[in-house]
Design a protein around this motif. Sequence first.
Motif, PDB file in Angstrom:
ATOM      1  N   GLY B  55       0.816  -1.224   0.000  1.00 52.39           N
ATOM      2  CA  GLY B  55       0.000   0.000   0.000  1.00 52.39           C
ATOM      3  C   GLY B  55       0.840   1.260   0.000  1.00 52.39           C
ATOM      4  N   ARG B  56       0.491   2.178  -0.878  1.00 51.22           N
ATOM      5  CA  ARG B  56       1.272   3.402  -1.026  1.00 51.22           C
ATOM      6  C   ARG B  56       0.749   4.534  -0.135  1.00 51.22           C
ATOM      7  NH1 ARG B  56       4.550   0.068  -3.106  1.00 51.22           N
ATOM      8  NH2 ARG B  56       5.058   0.118  -5.310  1.00 51.22           N
ATOM      9  N   GLY B  57      -0.290   4.260   0.643  1.00 48.87           N
ATOM     10  CA  GLY B  57      -0.874   5.306   1.484  1.00 48.87           C
ATOM     11  C   GLY B  57      -0.101   5.544   2.771  1.00 48.87           C
ATOM     12  N   LYS B  66      -4.503  -8.004   1.614  1.00 47.51           N
ATOM     13  CA  LYS B  66      -5.706  -7.275   2.043  1.00 47.51           C
ATOM     14  C   LYS B  66      -6.926  -7.730   1.235  1.00 47.51           C
ATOM     15  CE  LYS B  66      -5.362  -2.756   3.014  1.00 47.51           C
ATOM     16  NZ  LYS B  66      -5.306  -1.295   2.814  1.00 47.51           N
ATOM     17  N   ASN B  83      -8.940   5.826  -1.262  1.00 45.76           N
ATOM     18  CA  ASN B  83      -8.596   6.886  -0.321  1.00 45.76           C
ATOM     19  C   ASN B  83      -7.865   8.004  -1.069  1.00 45.76           C
ATOM     20  OD1 ASN B  83      -7.635   8.480   1.747  1.00 45.76           O
ATOM     21  ND2 ASN B  83      -6.995   6.769   3.035  1.00 45.76           N
ATOM     22  N   ASP B  85      -7.859  11.219   0.130  1.00 41.44           N
ATOM     23  CA  ASP B  85      -7.963  12.315   1.098  1.00 41.44           C
ATOM     24  C   ASP B  85      -6.587  12.908   1.398  1.00 41.44           C
ATOM     25  OD1 ASP B  85      -9.676  13.884   2.706  1.00 41.44           O
ATOM     26  OD2 ASP B  85      -8.823  12.959   4.480  1.00 41.44           O
ATOM     27  N   GLU B  86      -5.648  12.617   0.534  1.00 39.52           N
ATOM     28  CA  GLU B  86      -4.266  13.093   0.670  1.00 39.52           C
ATOM     29  C   GLU B  86      -4.148  14.445   1.382  1.00 39.52           C
ATOM     30  OE1 GLU B  86      -0.938  12.748  -2.485  1.00 39.52           O
ATOM     31  OE2 GLU B  86      -2.227  14.366  -3.103  1.00 39.52           O
ATOM     32  N   GLY B 174      -8.243  10.841   6.488  1.00 43.49           N
ATOM     33  CA  GLY B 174      -7.413   9.978   5.664  1.00 43.49           C
ATOM     34  C   GLY B 174      -7.149   8.639   6.330  1.00 43.49           C
ATOM     35  N   GLU B 176      -8.100   5.206   7.700  1.00 41.27           N
ATOM     36  CA  GLU B 176      -9.173   4.453   7.043  1.00 41.27           C
ATOM     37  C   GLU B 176     -10.438   4.266   7.870  1.00 41.27           C
ATOM     38  OE1 GLU B 176      -7.202   0.983   5.658  1.00 41.27           O
ATOM     39  OE2 GLU B 176      -6.752   0.207   7.644  1.00 41.27           O
ATOM     40  N   VAL B 209      -9.931  -0.645   1.548  1.00 39.68           N
ATOM     41  CA  VAL B 209      -9.526   0.744   1.371  1.00 39.68           C
ATOM     42  C   VAL B 209      -8.111   0.748   0.814  1.00 39.68           C
ATOM     43  CG1 VAL B 209      -9.152   2.980   2.489  1.00 39.68           C
ATOM     44  CG2 VAL B 209     -10.883   1.419   3.393  1.00 39.68           C
ATOM     45  N   ASN B 210      -7.950   1.340  -0.347  1.00 37.94           N
ATOM     46  CA  ASN B 210      -6.609   1.477  -0.916  1.00 37.94           C
ATOM     47  C   ASN B 210      -6.361   2.908  -1.346  1.00 37.94           C
ATOM     48  OD1 ASN B 210      -6.454  -1.841  -2.248  1.00 37.94           O
ATOM     49  ND2 ASN B 210      -5.002  -0.905  -0.849  1.00 37.94           N
ATOM     50  N   ASN B 211      -5.106   3.222  -1.372  1.00 37.26           N
ATOM     51  CA  ASN B 211      -4.661   4.549  -1.750  1.00 37.26           C
ATOM     52  C   ASN B 211      -4.704   4.723  -3.283  1.00 37.26           C
ATOM     53  OD1 ASN B 211      -1.716   5.711  -2.716  1.00 37.26           O
ATOM     54  ND2 ASN B 211      -2.764   7.017  -1.253  1.00 37.26           N
ATOM     55  N   THR B 214      -1.661   3.247  -5.043  1.00 34.51           N
ATOM     56  CA  THR B 214      -1.740   1.788  -5.017  1.00 34.51           C
ATOM     57  C   THR B 214      -2.583   1.316  -6.199  1.00 34.51           C
ATOM     58  OG1 THR B 214      -1.793   1.964  -2.603  1.00 34.51           O
ATOM     59  CG2 THR B 214      -2.254  -0.203  -3.547  1.00 34.51           C
TER      60      THR B 214
END
Lengths: 173, 486
Positions: B55-57, B66, B83, B85-86, B174, B176, B209-211, B214
């Motif tokens: 995951g890149r978040g 996941k 996601n 919401d950065e 942001g 999760e 939930v993924n970024n 990602t």
Amino acid sequence: MLVSEREQLRENIEQWVAQYGSDRSALIPVLQEVQRKYHHISEYVMQVVADTLNIHPVEVYGVVSFYSFIGLRPKGRFIIRLCRTISCAMQGNNRIARQLENDLGIHFGETTPDGNFTLEWANCLGMCDRGPAMLVNDRIFTQVTPESVHEILDECRKAFGAHTFQGEETCPL
Amino acid sequence: MAQQLRIATRNSGFIDPENIRDYIGVGGYEGLAKCLTEMTPEKVIEVVTISGLRGRGGGGFPTGVKWSFARRYDSDQKYIVCNADEGDPGAFMDRAVLEGDPHSVVEAMAIAGYAIGATIGTVYIRAEYPLAIQRLLKAIEDARAIGFLGKDLFGSGFDFDIELKYGAGAFVCGEETALIHSMEGKRGEPTVKPPFPAQSGYWGKPTVVNNVETFANIPAIIVKGAEWFNTIGTEKSKGTKVFALAGKIRNTGLIEVPMGTTLREVIYDIGGGIVGGKAFKAVQTGGPSGGALTYKDLDVAIDYDSLIQRGSMMGSGGMIVMDEDDCMVSIAKFFLDFTMDETCGKCTPCRIGSKRLYEILEKTTLGKATMEDMDTLKSLSNAIKDTALCGLGQTMPNPVLSTMRVFEDEYRAHVIDHKCPAGVCRSLLQFTIDYDKCVGCTMCARACPADAISGNKKEPHVIDQTKCIKCGACFEKCRFDAVLKQ
Ligand SMILES: Cc1cc2nc3c(=O)[nH]c(=O)nc-3n(C[C@H](O)[C@H](O)[C@H](O)COP(=O)(O)O)c2cc1C
Ligand code: SF4
Ligand code: SF4
Ligand code: FES
């Protein structure tokens, strides 16, 4: 507030609820619509929204008080949000802040007496490589200079002349 | 010379993000078609798992794992959430992906939906990103019109559609679980995990939930294969990472490099070094959750684990570069100011702790802190780390602990010598005029708002310290470098 205005407001809210669905997850989208159109969430609005969604008004208040883009205090037609976060601070956002305060004659957190401008701080707007950054309603401005502050405000003021804002109404409350 | 390698940002800047044909022209939606017509959901998850994508978040959790959790739980409805919401200071890669290549995220969400058995996707996007919102809405509409979203995609019988939810100016959303509460129309306050969203998320249903970044990797992985992705990066961090360069670096903006690229390559080869030939001091990675890396770390190969080892973290990929003119105590204070502003207030260590940490840092920059305060700073930081509920609180002391460890001398200078070595903390500065350098041009005296400078024309000037308000005007005005800032 006039009875007819209240009715209009109630109608609007019911329409939005119909659009977003009548379960709890519609709450924030509906409040966002009210905020966009009336620039704040009044107690009356909270009551109507609570009734329509069948939840307690306190629940609505809890949400209204949590999010910084939704609020009880009436805001101006133009909300100027200047980024206060680190990269923009490194790029001299304080000069922009002073310019805005001077030009508008208000401090951060305040609204001009004519109800046209609200000045606020925002956290990082995701424009960090091109700071200082600032959001005016839905428009983002980057590499803002004290000179461009003038131009941006002028442009906003000109928009008043046209008077009709998209989807906007003066608040009846 | 380090090379950039673009996977997540493969199309940004090369295609018209508002034209679905452009995206299709570069192989867009082939990944989705391949999944729906040639692969079972299990196979899709297997490919993502083998690829090693994490995951890149910020958390770096293996994406395939996941998905397999969410697939395993039986439920009448499951959800995919993107996601967007950065909000990390210094991070803007998600905005760039959504503005430059929104279809890659739309396609990936549909793939994820197919993999776990979800028919509804939601993008939770912050309201501060109007252009990204507009492009995403257009992408969804166009995908629907062409039949890539909606009912019976590619004749497979699989339905999937995407809606948008907008943030309302709260950074903590942001996280999760907070994000899910916000989607449900509640205050965006985090709750304890487990249960993880993959088990019990939106309305208690299994939710992935993924970024954004990602997701942007997914279509490429499906089309080119897990083995291809697997060859890029380090042993435990596969693929590339997008970094946002900001601060005192010459080439600011986004870059994408293979995991394992060194900090030196990022800052000097790609970033072009420090602005104005100044000395590199530190780079903050991981935003308000991360820490400062210094010249000692320049040759570290960047990946999730190496950064944690060095007392920082990957976070979402923001890199704020600092030079010799930056005061690290002030930098730490800045991040605390941010968290103090953004804490949701639910738990005491975070709500009150951030304020106390901030106050001590403030005291330090004013030269009023003692060595006991430094001990308090450390012990309070550790207490907050151990007791705060969510990631925001748990990681909030990191900038403090990290700068205290790496720049201990600088803290001591503030406390013991009442000096700010970088010359940033105004209250600790003293402006004086160098008798030998001053030519008596009177520029400084005229600039001084406090009437603190006296001296005759063409004779050296002096500053009356009792009158000086330390505004720095004289320092900026003097063209002979005669005003000293210490
Ligand atoms: C305070 C806080 C803020 C966060 N903000 C974001 C964010 O803006 N975007 C994001 O993708 N993840 C964010 N996360 C991480 C998410 O909780 C979650 O781990 C992530 O979205 C999972 O996606 P991934 O596995 O693809 O990284 C945040 C976490 C915390 C604790
Ligand atoms: S500007 Fe510099 S040279 Fe001129 S009077 Fe001031 S200190 Fe002296
Ligand atoms: S720092 Fe400001 S107040 Fe002090 S001497 Fe210089 S100009 Fe005057
Ligand atoms: S710090 Fe101002 S936009 Fe990011």
